[in-house]
Motif scaffolding. Structure first.
Motif, PDB file in Angstrom:
ATOM      1  N   ASP A 246      93.579  -3.013  48.959  1.00 30.05           N
ATOM      2  CA  ASP A 246      93.374  -1.585  49.151  1.00 30.05           C
ATOM      3  C   ASP A 246      92.651  -1.462  50.481  1.00 30.05           C
ATOM      4  OD1 ASP A 246      94.454  -1.053  46.655  1.00 30.05           O
ATOM      5  OD2 ASP A 246      92.494  -1.030  45.660  1.00 30.05           O
ATOM      6  N   ILE A 247      93.063  -0.507  51.308  1.00 33.14           N
ATOM      7  CA  ILE A 247      92.439  -0.394  52.615  1.00 33.14           C
ATOM      8  C   ILE A 247      91.889   1.008  52.863  1.00 33.14           C
ATOM      9  CG2 ILE A 247      93.670  -2.248  53.800  1.00 33.14           C
ATOM     10  CD1 ILE A 247      95.580  -0.051  54.931  1.00 33.14           C
ATOM     11  N   GLU A 248      90.851   1.015  53.657  1.00 27.17           N
ATOM     12  CA  GLU A 248      90.317   2.235  54.240  1.00 27.17           C
ATOM     13  C   GLU A 248      90.725   2.177  55.712  1.00 27.17           C
ATOM     14  OE1 GLU A 248      86.007   4.506  54.521  1.00 27.17           O
ATOM     15  OE2 GLU A 248      86.292   2.901  53.063  1.00 27.17           O
ATOM     16  N   LEU A 249      91.140   3.297  56.264  1.00 26.55           N
ATOM     17  CA  LEU A 249      91.618   3.323  57.636  1.00 26.55           C
ATOM     18  C   LEU A 249      90.548   3.834  58.600  1.00 26.55           C
ATOM     19  CD1 LEU A 249      95.133   4.824  56.892  1.00 26.55           C
ATOM     20  CD2 LEU A 249      94.648   2.474  57.595  1.00 26.55           C
ATOM     21  N   ALA A 250      90.463   3.185  59.735  1.00 24.70           N
ATOM     22  CA  ALA A 250      89.631   3.657  60.840  1.00 24.70           C
ATOM     23  C   ALA A 250      90.605   3.949  61.970  1.00 24.70           C
ATOM     24  CB  ALA A 250      88.613   2.597  61.235  1.00 24.70           C
TER      25      ALA A 250
END
Length: 165
Positions: free
Chosen positions: A59-63
């Motif tokens: 699962d990723i969080e985007l920057a």
């Protein structure tokens, strides 16, 4: 006359005392914990016998804007092993990261515009402001918990794919 001045003085003092108490209560620093927000899913593929096989899924969080890119994982206490932060840049370029205000160790994976791993910085130390550069130009950078790239046996030439939610 003196009695009304005395009453006025007492009321003013009492009001001032109450307002000071209220101000000190409202003036406290309230720190809100930054929590992971799932914004996409990412798969990492390893090449074996000319085939790509899934190594892991995250699962990723985007920057993907200036503020998020500059802040990254700063001020967070931890991240789960099935999570990562993917930095998305508009084009390939030499990239360098550091660990200022980052409280836990990370592996930093540099990825080119074709989504191939081009460089890995392993076990970046918390709060260390030493520059951690990519060996090749990168368009994406994936930060994961330290030592996971060893567990996954991740290598230069492996690849990723991701979807935004």
């Amino acid at each position: 006359m003196k009695k009304s001045i005395l009453i006025l003085f007492i009321l003013t003092s009492f009001t001032t005392l109450l307002s000071c108490k209220t101000e000190s209560r409202n003036d406290q620093n309230l720190v809100k914990e930054i929590v992971f927000t799932k914004e996409g899913e990412l798969s990492i593929f390893g090449k074996s016998n000319s085939e790509f096989n899934i190594i892991t899924e995250l699962d990723i969080e985007l920057a993907d804007d200036e503020y998020q890119i500059q802040t990254g994982l700063m001020y967070r206490e931890s991240m789960l092993d099935n999570q990562g932060m993917l930095f998305v840049f508009p084009e390939e370029a030499q990239r360098s990261f550091y660990m200022k205000n980052t409280e836990f160790s990370l592996d930093i994976i540099f990825i080119d515009g074709q989504k191939k791993v081009v460089s890995i910085q392993k076990n970046a130390k918390p709060f260390d402001e030493t520059s951690l550069p990519s060996l090749e130009p990168a368009q994406f950078v994936l930060e994961v918990n330290a030592s996971l790239t060893e567990v996954w046996n991740l290598k230069v030439g492996d690849s990723i794919s991701f979807t935004k939610m």
